[in-house]
Design a protein around this motif. Structure first.
Motif, PDB file in Angstrom:
ATOM      1  N   ALA A 156     -93.051 -72.928  87.557  1.00  8.50           N
ATOM      2  CA  ALA A 156     -93.015 -72.422  86.192  1.00  8.50           C
ATOM      3  C   ALA A 156     -92.393 -73.436  85.250  1.00  8.50           C
ATOM      4  CB  ALA A 156     -92.228 -71.110  86.140  1.00  8.50           C
ATOM      5  N   THR A 165    -100.176 -68.318  78.892  1.00  3.55           N
ATOM      6  CA  THR A 165     -99.236 -67.259  79.266  1.00  3.55           C
ATOM      7  C   THR A 165     -98.936 -67.374  80.755  1.00  3.55           C
ATOM      8  OG1 THR A 165    -100.175 -65.842  77.550  1.00  3.55           O
ATOM      9  CG2 THR A 165     -98.841 -64.769  79.250  1.00  3.55           C
ATOM     10  N   ASN A 166     -97.645 -67.249  81.128  1.00  2.00           N
ATOM     11  CA  ASN A 166     -97.221 -67.335  82.530  1.00  2.00           C
ATOM     12  C   ASN A 166     -97.747 -68.617  83.164  1.00  2.00           C
ATOM     13  OD1 ASN A 166     -95.933 -64.813  82.310  1.00  2.00           O
ATOM     14  ND2 ASN A 166     -97.833 -63.737  82.842  1.00  2.00           N
ATOM     15  N   GLN A 179    -102.772 -70.498  83.828  1.00  4.94           N
ATOM     16  CA  GLN A 179    -102.077 -69.375  83.230  1.00  4.94           C
ATOM     17  C   GLN A 179    -102.499 -68.083  83.933  1.00  4.94           C
ATOM     18  OE1 GLN A 179    -103.008 -68.295  79.226  1.00  4.94           O
ATOM     19  NE2 GLN A 179    -105.123 -69.113  79.321  1.00  4.94           N
TER      20      GLN A 179
END
Length: 886
Positions: free
Chosen positions: A351, A336-337, A370
């Motif tokens: 990103a 995630t992220n 993440q």
């Protein structure tokens, strides 16, 4: 001796009895006896009966009971302890509840007194007194009475004043002393053993008082003043404070005066240094801070520090592999992220996932993390490997053969080789081809290599030339050297010799090599000859360099006793060579056998050889020690009768060792007791030792003479003879013993009473007794009896009978008494006047009723033949007329 009495828990000893061959039992009847006398258990009170027998001449006696009475040990008396006195007060005699009390000044041992002691109170301290009670002859354990003599103490030591802030949590007051009593007044009042806890709700001062005592002796009172002061306001704080796990934290801060920091809401020790929170573990931690504006600190303000857990690294697939120049795609990871990096630490994350470059061969690491909760986790590594296309394999070309020679598979240096018969295209084979040498000429083969990424490189060509081949040169092999010896150049017989260090390939030299002998092992050299441009096969010369062996492994010293039989010396090694000197001399392959005739030390030496190379010599010291003489035996020959009680063998000497064989065997230091259950001769041997040297063995011969036995020949069937007959007695007994027959009737009607099988001529029923006695009087005599029953007559053939069913003379009788006949010892046959057999019986029992095939025979005279077998085996036949009358 019975009964045997013990107190419960006392140490018992084995029971004793006076007798021969004792056997001990725990029951009056049955059970298995033991030759070992039992030792009674004293753990439980009560009576236990043991039984003992003695055995003389093979017959056990009745069991004699021995009662063992275990008397319960009484408990310790009941006492009141401790007994307390003040110094110099008047004491009274001590008391205890029990029977037959005994008073002691020690916990164990000593002499008890029935008079209770009166403690002394002159000296301060503690004295122990002990008292027991008795039950009959059994004295129980001792109870302890502690007598304390206490001095009157000074006032307790206190700390005063004691200061509190208003509403602070107070703790009970303390003082240094013994048996403290707390008061709220300086004098009088009732004291309490519980220290008071001051009240802090009201500002002001309060006095408390405390004394100490020893027993009933109380000191004067000390004063403790408790002051309660007003509290300061809390400092101003910012809360909560938030960190990511593992982040660098800053010291906490608060606005106030004389700050004091704590890790607990109450209690603990404060610090003037603001704490720096730990971010190593995720979770929530509370910190506390006070300020002091006057004399009292404020209540504690709380600061909550939250440490958010660091997420795990994203899930990745690594390594990612490409061939050089291939089209790559963007890297991927599960998380995630995501943030992508080109360095393992620091740097600026992106990103956007990177797309690797495949222009250059090698491995490049990419990193990704993440941040699912605002905190970035560790970076996962993705290794991207760019594999280069391999070069063509390294080959040796041309490859030359002589026509008809045996070819070997072609070789090339490379990985995952693929062989072809064309320079391009075609289907490759992972099996290297073996050229054909049947035809002279050139043939071209091709080979490529493939990397681990399945990228195949260009093909290398190998030309195979087939020429006429000369034979291999003549050589002598192997050539042997010892390590580090001087070698000479190798030789071979041939034309245009070429020398190699490899069996195939390599670069030849026209100069013959001189082998190196510095390293042990085998090295192959190769030599060929050339006719024209064609080199023949290579002959192999194996040069063997043998390492000098180490000294053999030996056991030293080797010790013998003087005069002992020595065995050849031994050593662990190969091709051993034995010497009598440390250096020089002439060795022998036969291991020497040391001489043991003279006491002293002789040195021997041994080496081992590998081939013709001999190593250093190992020393074996042979020590010959003097041995003692044989021990002296009081009796060299000992005689027993079978089953007699034997004594332990004895001999005079030092460090005796007993054996059952004249030589060899395993000795024991325990002198044997000869068994007498089996007859025969057993020789025991005993030696003595001085130091580690054992002397010759002295023989002690133990003869066990068989127990005498006598058997007069009696059987379960009575022996019966008719009056006037004789019978030969069938006695048996120990060979060589004295034989004597006697009888209960006079005169003795025997042919010879001193032999085992005399002829007996009894006139009436007589008991004959056979006595077998020992001429040497070593063994007791044995006896056995037989009764010869004498009857008037046995055979009585009736020549007429009347089988009319009136119960009188209805059967044909041929004997009166069966006792003098063998079982089933009568066979009877009856014929009529025409010679026809009308009756036959084996084992006739006087039951023929004059019938034939179930029907009565007519009255008349018949002819009978009767065969009798007497009890002594004698056979008699009687022929008679038989008349049937109805």
């Amino acid at each position: 001796v019975t009964p045997v009495n013990y107190c419960q828990g006392a140490t018992a000893i084995p029971l004793t009895a006076v007798g021969v061959n004792l056997l001990w039992y725990t029951t009056l009847t049955g059970g298995t006896g033991s030759t070992t006398a039992p030792t009674p258990s004293t753990t439980t009170a009560g009576t236990t009966i043991f039984y003992v027998t003695q055995n003389t001449n093979g017959c056990p006696s009745a069991r004699t009971p021995i009662s063992v009475i275990i008397t319960a040990t009484p408990a310790a008396p009941t006492v009141v302890s401790p007994v307390n006195y003040c110094q110099n007060t008047t004491a009274t005699p001590l008391t205890a509840t029990g029977t037959n009390l005994l008073w002691y000044l020690t916990a164990t041992g000593g002499l008890g007194s029935p008079v209770a002691p009166t403690p002394q109170t002159l000296v301060i301290g503690t004295t122990n007194y002990y008292v027991s009670q008795s039950n009959g002859n059994c004295e129980g354990p001792r109870s302890t009475i502690v007598v304390n003599v206490t001095a009157t103490l000074p006032a307790p030591a206190v700390t005063s004043p004691v200061n509190y802030c208003q509403n602070a949590t107070a703790v009970p007051l303390t003082a240094t002393g013994t048996n403290l009593l707390w008061y709220t007044t300086a004098t009088g009042g009732a004291g309490s053993t519980t220290a008071p806890t001051p009240l802090t709700t009201t500002v002001g001062s309060t006095n408390y008082y405390v004394s100490q005592g020893t027993g009933s002796c109380e000191s004067v009172r000390s004063t403790i003043t408790v002051n309660v002061n007003p509290a300061s306001p809390q400092p101003i704080v910012t809360t909560p404070v938030t960190y990511c796990q593992g982040a660098t934290a800053m010291p906490l801060s608060a606005t106030g005066t004389n700050l004091m920091w704590y890790t607990t809401a109450t209690g603990g020790t404060g610090s003037t240094t603001a704490p720096t929170p730990s971010t190593a573990i995720a979770g929530t931690t509370l910190y506390y801070v006070t300020q002091t504006t006057a004399s009292c600190p404020s209540s504690r303000a709380v600061i909550t520090v939250n440490v958010t857990a660091t997420p795990a690294a994203p899930t990745v697939v690594t390594p990612v592999t490409y061939c050089q120049g291939a089209t790559a795609t963007a890297l991927t990871a599960t998380g995630t992220n995501l943030l992508w990096y080109t360095v393992a630490t620091s740097g600026t994350g992106s990103a956007s996932a990177p797309t690797p470059s495949t222009a250059t061969a090698g491995t490049t690491n990419y990193y990704v993390s993440q941040s699912p909760n605002g905190c970035e986790g560790p970076r996962a590594t993705i290794a991207v490997t760019i594999n280069a296309t391999p070069a063509a394999p390294t080959v040796t070309t041309p490859v030359t053969y002589c026509q008809g020679a045996t070819a070997v598979a072609l070789t090339a240096s490379g990985t995952n080789l693929m062989w072809y018969t064309t320079s391009t295209g075609g289907t490759g084979s992972s099996t290297a081809p073996i050229p054909s040498t049947t035809t002279v000429g050139n043939t071209i083969y091709y080979v490529s290599q493939t990397s681990a990424s399945n990228c195949e490189g260009p093909r290398a060509s190998i030309t195979v030339t087939v020429n006429s081949t000369p034979a291999a040169p003549m050589v002598s092999t192997p050539v042997n050297y010892c390590q580090n010896s001087t070698a000479t150049p190798l030789t071979a017989t041939g034309t245009n010799l070429m020398w190699y260090t490899v069996a195939t390939g390599g670069t030849g030299s026209t100069t013959a090599p001189t082998p190196s002998t510095t390293t042990a092992g085998t090295t192959n050299y190769y030599v060929s000859q050339t006719t024209g441009t064609c080199e023949g096969p290579r002959a192999t010369i194996a040069v063997v360099v043998t390492a000098l062996p180490t000294a053999p492994t030996v056991t030293t010293p080797v010790t013998y006793c003087q005069g002992a039989t020595a065995v050849p010396l031994t050593a662990t090694g190969t091709n051993l060579m034995w010497y009598t000197v440390a250096t020089g001399g002439t060795g022998s392959t036969t291991a020497p056998t040391p001489q043991t005739t003279t006491v002293g030390t002789n040195n021997y030496y041994v080496s081992q050889a590998t081939g013709t190379c001999e190593g250093p010599r190992a020393l074996i010291a042979v020590i010959v020690n003097a041995r003692p003489g044989a021990p002296t035996a009081a009796n060299s020959t000992i005689n027993y009768c079978q089953n007699a009680a034997a004594a332990v063998l004895t001999a005079t000497g030092t460090n005796l060792m007993w054996y059952t064989v004249a030589t060899g065997g395993t000795g024991t230091t325990t002198a044997p007791t000869p068994p007498t259950t089996t007859s025969g001769t057993t020789v025991y041997y005993v030696s003595q030792s001085t130091g580690a040297c054992e002397g010759p063995r002295t023989a002690i011969t133990v003869n066990v003479t068989p127990a005498l036995f006598a058997n007069a020949g009696a059987t379960s069937t009575p022996v019966v003879i008719a009056s006037g007959q004789t019978i030969q007695l069938q006695g048996s007994g120990t060979a060589g013993a004295n034989i004597l027959w006697t009888s209960n009737i006079t005169p003795l009607t025997l042919s010879n009473p001193t032999i085992l099988t005399p002829i007996a001529s009894p006139l009436q029923t007589t008991q004959y007794t056979l006595t077998v006695s020992d001429p040497t009087n070593l063994c007791p005599s044995a006896t056995s009896s037989i009764t010869i029953n004498v009857v008037t007559s046995c055979i009585n053939v009736r020549n007429a009978f009347t089988p009319n069913g009136d119960g009188i003379n209805d059967f044909w009788l041929v004997y009166d008494q069966s006792v003098c006949l063998r079982p089933n010892g009568v066979n009877a046959t009856v014929f009529n006047r025409y010679g026809t057999k009308v009756f036959e019986a084996k084992g006739y029992v006087n039951k023929w009723d004059g019938t034939y095939k179930g029907k009565p025979l007519p009255d008349g005279t018949y002819y009978a033949v009767i065969e009798f077998t007497l009890s002594d085996g004698t056979k008699r036949t009687v022929k008679s007329d038989v008349t049937i009358l109805r």
